[in-house]
Design a protein around this motif. Structure first.
Motif, PDB file in Angstrom:
ATOM      1  N   UNK A  40       0.805  -1.221   0.000  1.00 18.98           N
ATOM      2  CA  UNK A  40       0.000   0.000   0.000  1.00 18.98           C
ATOM      3  C   UNK A  40       0.840   1.273   0.000  1.00 18.98           C
ATOM      4  N   UNK A  41       2.122   1.165   0.301  1.00 16.10           N
ATOM      5  CA  UNK A  41       3.023   2.309   0.174  1.00 16.10           C
ATOM      6  C   UNK A  41       4.364   1.763  -0.317  1.00 16.10           C
ATOM      7  N   UNK A  42       4.769   2.191  -1.508  1.00 14.09           N
ATOM      8  CA  UNK A  42       5.917   1.569  -2.171  1.00 14.09           C
ATOM      9  C   UNK A  42       7.216   2.320  -1.938  1.00 14.09           C
ATOM     10  N   UNK A  43       7.250   3.275  -1.002  1.00 12.33           N
ATOM     11  CA  UNK A  43       8.410   4.153  -0.910  1.00 12.33           C
ATOM     12  C   UNK A  43       9.039   4.177   0.478  1.00 12.33           C
ATOM     13  N   UNK A  44      10.364   4.320   0.467  1.00 10.78           N
ATOM     14  CA  UNK A  44      11.140   4.690   1.649  1.00 10.78           C
ATOM     15  C   UNK A  44      11.558   6.154   1.520  1.00 10.78           C
ATOM     16  N   UNK A  45      11.819   6.786   2.654  1.00  6.50           N
ATOM     17  CA  UNK A  45      12.323   8.155   2.684  1.00  6.50           C
ATOM     18  C   UNK A  45      11.488   9.090   1.811  1.00  6.50           C
ATOM     19  N   UNK A  51      10.517   0.332  -1.658  1.00  6.09           N
ATOM     20  CA  UNK A  51      10.562  -0.706  -0.626  1.00  6.09           C
ATOM     21  C   UNK A  51      11.056  -2.031  -1.186  1.00  6.09           C
ATOM     22  N   UNK A  52      11.253  -2.104  -2.507  1.00  9.59           N
ATOM     23  CA  UNK A  52      11.660  -3.352  -3.136  1.00  9.59           C
ATOM     24  C   UNK A  52      13.183  -3.411  -3.227  1.00  9.59           C
ATOM     25  N   UNK A  53      13.755  -4.460  -2.670  1.00  6.28           N
ATOM     26  CA  UNK A  53      15.202  -4.632  -2.646  1.00  6.28           C
ATOM     27  C   UNK A  53      15.647  -5.271  -3.957  1.00  6.28           C
ATOM     28  N   UNK A  54      16.412  -4.566  -4.797  1.00  8.54           N
ATOM     29  CA  UNK A  54      16.808  -5.121  -6.096  1.00  8.54           C
ATOM     30  C   UNK A  54      17.570  -6.445  -5.984  1.00  8.54           C
ATOM     31  N   UNK A  55      18.280  -6.655  -4.893  1.00 11.67           N
ATOM     32  CA  UNK A  55      19.033  -7.899  -4.728  1.00 11.67           C
ATOM     33  C   UNK A  55      18.124  -9.114  -4.597  1.00 11.67           C
ATOM     34  N   UNK A  56      16.856  -8.897  -4.235  1.00 13.75           N
ATOM     35  CA  UNK A  56      15.943 -10.021  -4.015  1.00 13.75           C
ATOM     36  C   UNK A  56      14.901 -10.164  -5.123  1.00 13.75           C
ATOM     37  N   UNK A  57      14.901  -9.244  -6.087  1.00 16.20           N
ATOM     38  CA  UNK A  57      13.868  -9.231  -7.127  1.00 16.20           C
ATOM     39  C   UNK A  57      14.371  -9.948  -8.372  1.00 16.20           C
ATOM     40  N   UNK A  58      13.509 -10.790  -8.958  1.00 14.76           N
ATOM     41  CA  UNK A  58      13.877 -11.492 -10.186  1.00 14.76           C
ATOM     42  C   UNK A  58      13.098 -11.007 -11.392  1.00 14.76           C
ATOM     43  N   UNK A  59      11.891 -10.449 -11.199  1.00 19.40           N
ATOM     44  CA  UNK A  59      11.076 -10.063 -12.343  1.00 19.40           C
ATOM     45  C   UNK A  59      10.143  -8.919 -11.958  1.00 19.40           C
ATOM     46  N   UNK A 163       6.154 -22.454  -1.466  1.00 20.79           N
ATOM     47  CA  UNK A 163       6.939 -21.227  -1.420  1.00 20.79           C
ATOM     48  C   UNK A 163       6.430 -20.377  -0.261  1.00 20.79           C
ATOM     49  N   UNK A 164       7.342 -19.810   0.490  1.00 21.39           N
ATOM     50  CA  UNK A 164       6.985 -18.899   1.571  1.00 21.39           C
ATOM     51  C   UNK A 164       7.821 -17.630   1.412  1.00 21.39           C
ATOM     52  N   UNK A 165       7.158 -16.502   1.259  1.00 22.85           N
ATOM     53  CA  UNK A 165       7.877 -15.238   1.111  1.00 22.85           C
ATOM     54  C   UNK A 165       7.283 -14.202   2.050  1.00 22.85           C
ATOM     55  N   UNK A 166       8.094 -13.218   2.393  1.00 18.36           N
ATOM     56  CA  UNK A 166       7.622 -12.201   3.312  1.00 18.36           C
ATOM     57  C   UNK A 166       8.420 -10.917   3.196  1.00 18.36           C
ATOM     58  N   UNK A 167       7.860  -9.874   3.761  1.00 22.98           N
ATOM     59  CA  UNK A 167       8.514  -8.565   3.750  1.00 22.98           C
ATOM     60  C   UNK A 167       8.199  -7.859   5.062  1.00 22.98           C
ATOM     61  N   UNK A 168       9.200  -7.196   5.617  1.00 20.39           N
ATOM     62  CA  UNK A 168       9.036  -6.408   6.832  1.00 20.39           C
ATOM     63  C   UNK A 168       9.841  -5.124   6.646  1.00 20.39           C
ATOM     64  N   UNK A 169       9.168  -3.990   6.669  1.00 21.81           N
ATOM     65  CA  UNK A 169       9.880  -2.734   6.446  1.00 21.81           C
ATOM     66  C   UNK A 169       9.231  -1.584   7.197  1.00 21.81           C
ATOM     67  N   UNK A 170      10.030  -0.564   7.493  1.00 23.21           N
ATOM     68  CA  UNK A 170       9.515   0.581   8.250  1.00 23.21           C
ATOM     69  C   UNK A 170      10.370   1.813   7.997  1.00 23.21           C
TER      70      UNK A 170
END
Length: 565
Positions: A40-45, A51-59, A163-170
């Motif tokens: 619901x909110x795609x941004x940091x700072x 909020x998406x870490x490029x190192x973990x994204x494949x597509x 498959x189990x995936x998750x995200x935690x960010x603040x």
């Protein structure tokens, strides 16, 4: 997110703000998914990082038009992000130390060739470094973000995978120990993939998503204000995919969403006396069923069509608000307020959403694409600012807030040049109409307003434009140029003499140039240039003067009548 904003038809909402606009739509009209979980909110700072870490994204897939029937719930675009599975054969780690944040990613087999995991984390430390140079942060101020992205997979047997995936960010912005604001996303997705045979397989997704945001100010515990808001989503998405052959693929599926809205969990304390000004929770249930068929007729003609039926129920416990006769442009007067207990249905809505897209391959280098989409949206982002911010509120559709509906038409010509398709070019035209688009009365009270529905207006919208794109794929010097000539307009009874006026995110011109130069294997230089029409805003058309006081007044009830540079 920054890269997407440099594509035609996609624009930034401005530095220091969250989200992006697509083809004249608002931030809240974009569906953003990470491994099927809504973000619901795609941004940091405040928009400077995603909020998406490029190192973990494949597509990453962005759908501006030709949206398949499996997607629904928003009327502007779909951003579908998939995470990497992790290395099944060996342990690996990578990371980086930057001036703003550092990152670390670890991946390894759970059981070699049967399962693996990946964990990627980031943390900024602007506040840590700032303390070395200034005493502004000495009283407990904080300025940082963090996120943790993870995914694991395991083969139960030859035909079953989980498959189990998750995200935690603040994000945390504190001016001192007691004052500031913060927001964060938490998601989890459990997916079971089953292969029936070499033509049929299924995916079952169980999804949890939680987005919360808070604000606090006050010098001490005797005089302070604290406000928290939240939207929580529980989803179940079953899907079947059937391959008739390599040129004919069918998708069938359903989607069940249960929403819990916390508009305001708020308390104010004055001289040590607390006042609870919280608003009641709101609940909604959304369901849909769909089919989608993708078929190719030879090498030249491709067709994708589908139908989505979406239902929505605003349910109790909660309140039914009935308002009196609508006076155009003014706050509606509350006539009655009825408490509903249990899970009684307060309001139902149902919409059919046909989708079709065509592709004609003239030859290996030239093609024509066209599409039509009908989409509906039952939950809404309430914001009267030019750019979205973390304190904007998500609200459900009610007996007074109908679903937003959109019809979009698009057609484009695509051509490649060069021996190895060195250059890609395209020109695409689009036209979109919307119904029940939300607007606001002058002076609307959007935060902690139990009768918010009385401050909303509803109208029709239209967005149309031309998108041009040129991209160089090869060589040491590469990059792209995108240009969008577009309009985004609204017509609302009582505003602007009932004539069309530009939306807050209308941009006639949007030119972006992005270039990269690979000096060698270790050094890359990049540069970008942007030219964008100024944001529309509302200025007074006249004024009253009483003694030495000047009172601005909008005589014509115009909206967005001036454009900043």
């Amino acid at each position: 997110i920054q890269s997407l904003q440099r594509l035609p038809g996609v624009s930034t909402v401005g530095e220091g703000a969250a989200g992006f606009n697509v083809r004249g739509g608002s931030v809240g009209q974009n569906l953003i998914l990470q491994d099927e979980a809504p973000i619901y909110n795609s941004s940091h700072l405040l928009g400077f990082f995603s909020v998406f870490n490029p190192d973990a994204v494949t597509d990453v897939k962005l759908y501006k038009g030709g949206i398949p029937a499996r997607y629904g719930g928003r009327i502007s675009s779909v951003l579908d992000i998939r995470l990497r599975d992790g290395n099944r054969k060996r342990f690996g780690a990578q990371g980086g130390i930057g001036t703003i944040f550092s990152r670390l990613t670890v991946e390894a087999p759970i059981v070699k060739d049967k399962g693996s995991f990946i964990i990627a984390g980031r943390r900024s430390y602007i506040d840590v470094f700032a303390k070395l140079f200034t005493d502004v942060l000495s009283e407990g101020a904080q300025l940082y973000f963090y996120d943790l992205t993870l995914k694991a997979n395991y083969d139960i047997g030859k035909k079953d995978k989980i498959f189990l995936s998750g995200y935690l960010g603040r994000d945390v912005f504190k001016f001192d120990a007691n004052q500031g604001f913060s927001w964060g996303n938490n998601t989890a997705t459990l997916r079971w993939n089953h292969i029936f045979n070499d033509r049929l397989f299924s995916n079952m997704n169980f999804i949890f998503s939680d987005y919360d945001y808070s604000l606090a100010f006050g010098d001490d515990n005797l005089d302070k204000f604290e406000w928290n808001s939240k939207i929580r989503t529980l989803s179940f998405k079953p899907n079947l995919t059937f391959f008739v052959n390599t040129n004919n693929i069918w998708d069938f599926g359903a989607e069940l969403n249960y929403y819990i809205f916390t508009p305001a969990d708020a308390i104010g304390i004055s001289n040590g006396e607390a006042t609870d000004i919280s608003l009641p929770l709101k609940y909604a249930f959304e369901w849909s069923m769909y089919f989608n068929n993708e078929i190719n007729f030879g090498d030249q003609f491709g067709l994708q069509y589908g139908l989505r039926g979406s239902g929505y129920s605003y349910i109790g416990p909660g309140y039914i608000y009935e308002f009196g006769t609508i006076i155009p442009g003014q706050r509606q007067n509350l006539v009655s307020e009825t408490r509903v207990e249990g899970r009684e249905v307060i309001q139902n809505y149902f919409n059919l959403e046909p989708r079709i897209s065509l592709k004609y391959q003239i030859n290996q280098r030239n093609s024509i694409k066209a599409s039509y989409n009908r989409l509906s949206q039952n939950i809404h982002l309430i914001s009267n600012t030019t750019a979205s911010n973390p304190l904007d509120v998500w609200v459900p559709g009610t007996n007074n807030i109908k679903p937003e509906l959109a019809n979009q038409y698009a057609i484009g010509f695509f051509k490649n040049f060069g021996l190895n398709n060195d250059y890609e070019t395209s020109v695409e035209a689009y036209y979109r109409t919307t119904d029940n688009q939300i607007e606001y009365i002058d002076g609307a009270d959007l935060l902690i307003n139990q009768y918010l529905e009385g401050d909303l207006l509803f109208g029709i919208g239209r967005a149309y434009g031309l998108e041009f794109y040129v991209k160089k794929n090869t060589g040491k010097l590469n990059g792209w140029i995108s240009y969008t000539l577009g309009r985004s307009e609204l017509k609302v009874n009582s505003i602007n003499n009932n004539e069309w006026y530009p939306t807050r995110f209308d941009q006639l011109h949007n030119l972006k140039v992005t270039g990269f130069y690979d000096l060698n294997e270790r050094w890359t230089f990049s540069a970008s240039f942007t030219y964008i029409s100024g944001t529309p805003t509302t200025f007074p058309t006249s004024r009253f003067q009483s003694q030495e006081y000047v009172i601005p007044y909008n005589y014509l009830s115009s909206r967005n009548n001036t454009r900043i540079p």
